[in-house]
Design a protein around this motif. Structure first.
Motif, PDB file in Angstrom:
ATOM      1  N   ASN A  22      16.570  53.338  64.241  1.00  0.00           N
ATOM      2  CA  ASN A  22      17.047  51.881  64.664  1.00  0.00           C
ATOM      3  C   ASN A  22      15.682  50.649  63.410  1.00  0.00           C
ATOM      4  O   ASN A  22      16.524  49.731  63.453  1.00  0.00           O
ATOM      5  CB  ASN A  22      16.522  51.224  66.080  1.00  0.00           C
ATOM      6  CG  ASN A  22      17.230  51.517  66.935  1.00  0.00           C
ATOM      7  OD1 ASN A  22      18.908  51.339  67.133  1.00  0.00           O
ATOM      8  ND2 ASN A  22      17.191  52.636  68.362  1.00  0.00           N
ATOM      9  N   LEU A  23      14.732  51.313  63.118  1.00  0.00           N
ATOM     10  CA  LEU A  23      14.143  50.966  62.452  1.00  0.00           C
ATOM     11  C   LEU A  23      14.235  51.564  60.488  1.00  0.00           C
ATOM     12  O   LEU A  23      13.942  52.085  60.599  1.00  0.00           O
ATOM     13  CB  LEU A  23      13.096  50.559  62.713  1.00  0.00           C
ATOM     14  CG  LEU A  23      11.884  49.475  64.092  1.00  0.00           C
ATOM     15  CD1 LEU A  23      10.651  49.728  64.458  1.00  0.00           C
ATOM     16  CD2 LEU A  23      13.386  47.899  63.596  1.00  0.00           C
ATOM     17  N   PRO A  39      15.949  46.566  60.671  1.00  0.00           N
ATOM     18  CA  PRO A  39      16.390  46.630  62.332  1.00  0.00           C
ATOM     19  C   PRO A  39      17.873  46.761  61.692  1.00  0.00           C
ATOM     20  O   PRO A  39      18.955  46.044  61.599  1.00  0.00           O
ATOM     21  CB  PRO A  39      16.429  45.791  62.965  1.00  0.00           C
ATOM     22  CG  PRO A  39      16.355  44.456  62.491  1.00  0.00           C
ATOM     23  CD  PRO A  39      15.662  44.344  60.894  1.00  0.00           C
ATOM     24  N   ASN A  70      11.811  54.313  64.884  1.00  0.00           N
ATOM     25  CA  ASN A  70      12.253  53.970  65.550  1.00  0.00           C
ATOM     26  C   ASN A  70      10.814  53.237  66.640  1.00  0.00           C
ATOM     27  O   ASN A  70       9.680  54.163  66.204  1.00  0.00           O
ATOM     28  CB  ASN A  70      12.333  55.275  67.674  1.00  0.00           C
ATOM     29  CG  ASN A  70      13.948  55.078  66.922  1.00  0.00           C
ATOM     30  OD1 ASN A  70      14.719  54.071  66.748  1.00  0.00           O
ATOM     31  ND2 ASN A  70      14.418  56.311  67.676  1.00  0.00           N
TER      32      ASN A  70
END
Length: 135
Positions: A22-23, A39, A70
């Protein structure tokens, strides 16, 4: 390519693992930080890309590093790749090659072709492909 040409870099990442990431951070040795904690939900088997452009005046070797992770229990994965952008110096032979076999423009101007300005633009995409490896 000629000095002063705009070059577009294309960075591509694919999640070949089983965990959504997610990052994202993307760093280039010559361009600096491109993404920092960006993000974006990168699902397993999905891919994403990022482009950025800059003017190149000299031959440049770029090392790109894409990191995906994450928050919390971190699943950090990174990948690195290299691309070279080669800049060639203009020479008199290059101009002669352009006018090979033609001495003058059609009448009535009759100007030597070497008197005409020439301009060219090129876009080079350096592709980076990173894959998440299972540990």
């Amino acid at each position: 390519m000629a000095s002063g040409t705009e070059v577009t870099y294309c960075y591509t990442v694919e999640n070949t693992g089983t965990v959504e990431l997610n990052l994202h951070d993307l760093d280039d040795s010559e361009l600096g930080s491109i993404l920092n904690g960006f993000p974006f939900a990168l699902s397993p088997t999905a891919s994403a890309f990022m482009t950025t452009s800059t003017i190149i005046n000299v031959t440049t070797v770029n090392t790109g590093t894409w990191s995906a992770y994450n928050a919390g229990p971190v699943n950090l994965v990174t990948a690195t790749d290299v691309a070279t952008v080669t800049v060639q110096s203009p020479t008199a032979a290059t101009l002669a090659d352009l006018a090979a076999g033609v001495d003058r423009m059609p009448a009535p101007l009759g100007l030597p072709l070497a008197a005409l300005p020439a301009a060219a633009a090129a876009v080079l995409g350096a592709a980076f492909i990173w894959r998440r490896k299972r540990k």
